[in-house]
Motif scaffolding. Structure first.
Motif, PDB file in Angstrom:
ATOM      1  N   LEU A  27       0.840  -1.197   0.000  1.00  0.00           N
ATOM      2  CA  LEU A  27       0.000   0.000   0.000  1.00  0.00           C
ATOM      3  C   LEU A  27       0.882   1.257   0.000  1.00  0.00           C
ATOM      4  O   LEU A  27       0.585   2.236  -0.688  1.00  0.00           O
TER       5      LEU A  27
ATOM      6  N   THR B 149       0.925   4.119  -2.854  1.00  0.00           N
ATOM      7  CA  THR B 149       0.656   5.505  -2.450  1.00  0.00           C
ATOM      8  C   THR B 149       1.751   6.435  -2.948  1.00  0.00           C
ATOM      9  O   THR B 149       1.474   7.491  -3.516  1.00  0.00           O
ATOM     10  N   ILE B 150       2.989   6.041  -2.734  1.00  0.00           N
ATOM     11  CA  ILE B 150       4.111   6.880  -3.167  1.00  0.00           C
ATOM     12  C   ILE B 150       4.117   6.994  -4.686  1.00  0.00           C
ATOM     13  O   ILE B 150       4.307   8.081  -5.238  1.00  0.00           O
TER      14      ILE B 150
ATOM     15  N   ARG C 288       1.643   6.766  -6.733  1.00  0.00           N
ATOM     16  CA  ARG C 288       0.548   7.603  -7.219  1.00  0.00           C
ATOM     17  C   ARG C 288       0.903   9.087  -7.091  1.00  0.00           C
ATOM     18  O   ARG C 288       0.717   9.869  -8.014  1.00  0.00           O
ATOM     19  N   GLU C 289       1.441   9.473  -5.946  1.00  0.00           N
ATOM     20  CA  GLU C 289       1.753  10.888  -5.733  1.00  0.00           C
ATOM     21  C   GLU C 289       2.924  11.323  -6.599  1.00  0.00           C
ATOM     22  O   GLU C 289       2.925  12.428  -7.142  1.00  0.00           O
ATOM     23  N   ALA C 290       3.921  10.448  -6.735  1.00  0.00           N
ATOM     24  CA  ALA C 290       5.135  10.815  -7.460  1.00  0.00           C
ATOM     25  C   ALA C 290       5.003  10.653  -8.968  1.00  0.00           C
ATOM     26  O   ALA C 290       5.796  11.191  -9.717  1.00  0.00           O
ATOM     27  N   ARG C 291       4.039   9.883  -9.420  1.00  0.00           N
ATOM     28  CA  ARG C 291       3.831   9.508 -10.830  1.00  0.00           C
ATOM     29  C   ARG C 291       4.918   8.555 -11.315  1.00  0.00           C
ATOM     30  O   ARG C 291       4.653   7.604 -12.005  1.00  0.00           O
ATOM     31  N   GLN C 292       6.146   8.859 -11.024  1.00  0.00           N
ATOM     32  CA  GLN C 292       7.233   7.942 -11.338  1.00  0.00           C
ATOM     33  C   GLN C 292       8.240   8.074 -10.206  1.00  0.00           C
ATOM     34  O   GLN C 292       8.650   9.191  -9.888  1.00  0.00           O
ATOM     35  N   VAL C 293       8.597   6.949  -9.597  1.00  0.00           N
ATOM     36  CA  VAL C 293       9.457   6.999  -8.415  1.00  0.00           C
ATOM     37  C   VAL C 293      10.584   5.985  -8.564  1.00  0.00           C
ATOM     38  O   VAL C 293      10.403   4.909  -9.141  1.00  0.00           O
ATOM     39  N   GLU C 294      11.736   6.384  -8.044  1.00  0.00           N
ATOM     40  CA  GLU C 294      12.912   5.539  -8.183  1.00  0.00           C
ATOM     41  C   GLU C 294      12.996   4.548  -7.038  1.00  0.00           C
ATOM     42  O   GLU C 294      12.511   4.820  -5.924  1.00  0.00           O
TER      43      GLU C 294
END
Lengths: 110, 239
Positions: free
Chosen positions: A22, A26-27, A29-35
């Motif tokens: 989850l 969540t991350i 969704r907020e970041a759109r693209q996350v490393e």
């Protein structure tokens, strides 16, 4: 005679209803693209543990994983799929429903 | 119910993580310092190439005065170019910082809004000059807009309005409050006693110093706050 609405707990998706996964959704969704490294730091996980959870989410079609390079440094980027967006929204909605039911029950006289 | 499955805890965790991503994306100090530099750099231009209004009797039987505005360097050259370049630089900085932190930037709407507002402001400035000439020529006194409209449509108003967009994008309450304070300085206007009775050129210079100073102090404040927050996070992670 109409059947009662199912309890929101019955509709919880076991893939999404897990603290780490989850958090990943969540991350993302907020970041759109996350490393990968950002996820690891924010969720306080080992690389192996995080990879395992990412594998579950990718198999379920909720995220896309893209590997690339920034200069000479390997980078792994995670993005939410439309199915992942929907699954996350459903999970959040069910959590809120559950909280509402619990609070309503707590308010009823014994 | 174990904490792992506790819906309240899960929801609270979700909100906390969302907030962490928003905070990690912010580079609030950079736009403020960049726009402070742009504002303060306008001072020599306003001082040494101010707008010039010249009037002379027309060579016609009515003998009416004809006026013209010349040297609108600040309006047509400096501000549009400087602001567009500033917004491009801000967008680039945000994208680069976000990439280094492992995220994507969400600053494009701010940069686009800033550039669009700059174009609108330049058009309004042209309109304002025509209005001023119409007043001087006694042709149309009723079309004059209130002063605050011109201030809002000026480069300083553009900066403030675009910062409101950034505050909304970042869900940044502190930036929102700062921007409202900045807009109050621009629109009221708040001059702290400076510029009154100094003549048009020095009065505008005083405005630029005050507005640039507010942006500069704001940028430095957000920079210090961000550094402290990063050091605190590193200390907690090191435990």
């Amino acid at each position: 005679m109409s059947t009662p609405d199912p309890h929101p707990a019955n509709g919880l998706d076991d893939v999404v209803h897990q603290r780490v996964r989850l958090g990943i959704l969540t991350i993302a969704r907020e970041a759109r693209q996350v490393e990968f490294a950002f996820l690891r730091t924010q969720l306080d996980l080992t690389a192996g543990n995080l990879s395992q959870h990412l594998g579950v989410l990718e198999t379920a079609g909720l995220i896309e994983v893209e590997k690339g390079y920034a200069g000479k440094r390997a980078r792994t980027w995670i993005r939410l799929t439309p199915a992942g967006q929907t699954a996350l929204a459903d999970e959040i909605a069910r959590l809120k429903q559950l909280i509402s039911i619990v609070e309503s029950a707590a308010g009823r006289p014994a | 119910m174990p904490a792992e499955g506790d819906p309240r805890q899960l929801l609270a965790d979700s909100r906390r993580l969302t907030r962490r991503v928003r905070v990690a994306r912010r580079v609030t100090w950079f736009p403020l310092l960049t726009l402070a530099a742009v504002t303060l750099a306008a001072i020599p231009i306003v001082r040494f190439a101010p707008l010039n209004l010249t009037c002379e009797p027309a060579a016609n039987p009515s003998g009416a005065t004809v006026c013209a505005i010349s040297r609108p360097v600040a309006v047509f050259v400096y501000w549009p170019v400087a602001l567009v370049l500033a917004y491009v630089a801000i967008a680039y900085c945000y994208a680069r910082v976000a990439r280094n932190r492992g995220l994507t930037a969400r600053v494009a709407p701010y940069a686009v809004a800033g550039i669009a507002l700059t174009v609108v402001a330049t058009a309004v400035s042209v309109w304002g000059m025509q209005q001023a000439l119409a007043i001087v020529h006694h042709q149309s006194a009723s079309a004059y807009w209130p002063h605050w409209v011109y201030r809002l449509a000026g480069p300083d108003g553009v900066i403030g309005l675009a910062l409101l967009v950034l505050a909304g994008l970042e869900r940044h309450v502190a930036l929102l409050l700062f921007t409202l304070g900045y807009l109050a300085v621009v629109l009221v206007p708040i001059r702290f006693g400076g510029g009154i009775g100094w003549g048009p050129t020095w009065s505008i210079t005083a405005s630029l110093v005050i507005e640039g100073g507010v942006l500069l102090l704001g940028g430095l404040g957000f920079l210090v706050a961000q550094r402290r927050s990063q050091r605190r996070t590193q200390r907690l992670a090191g435990r």
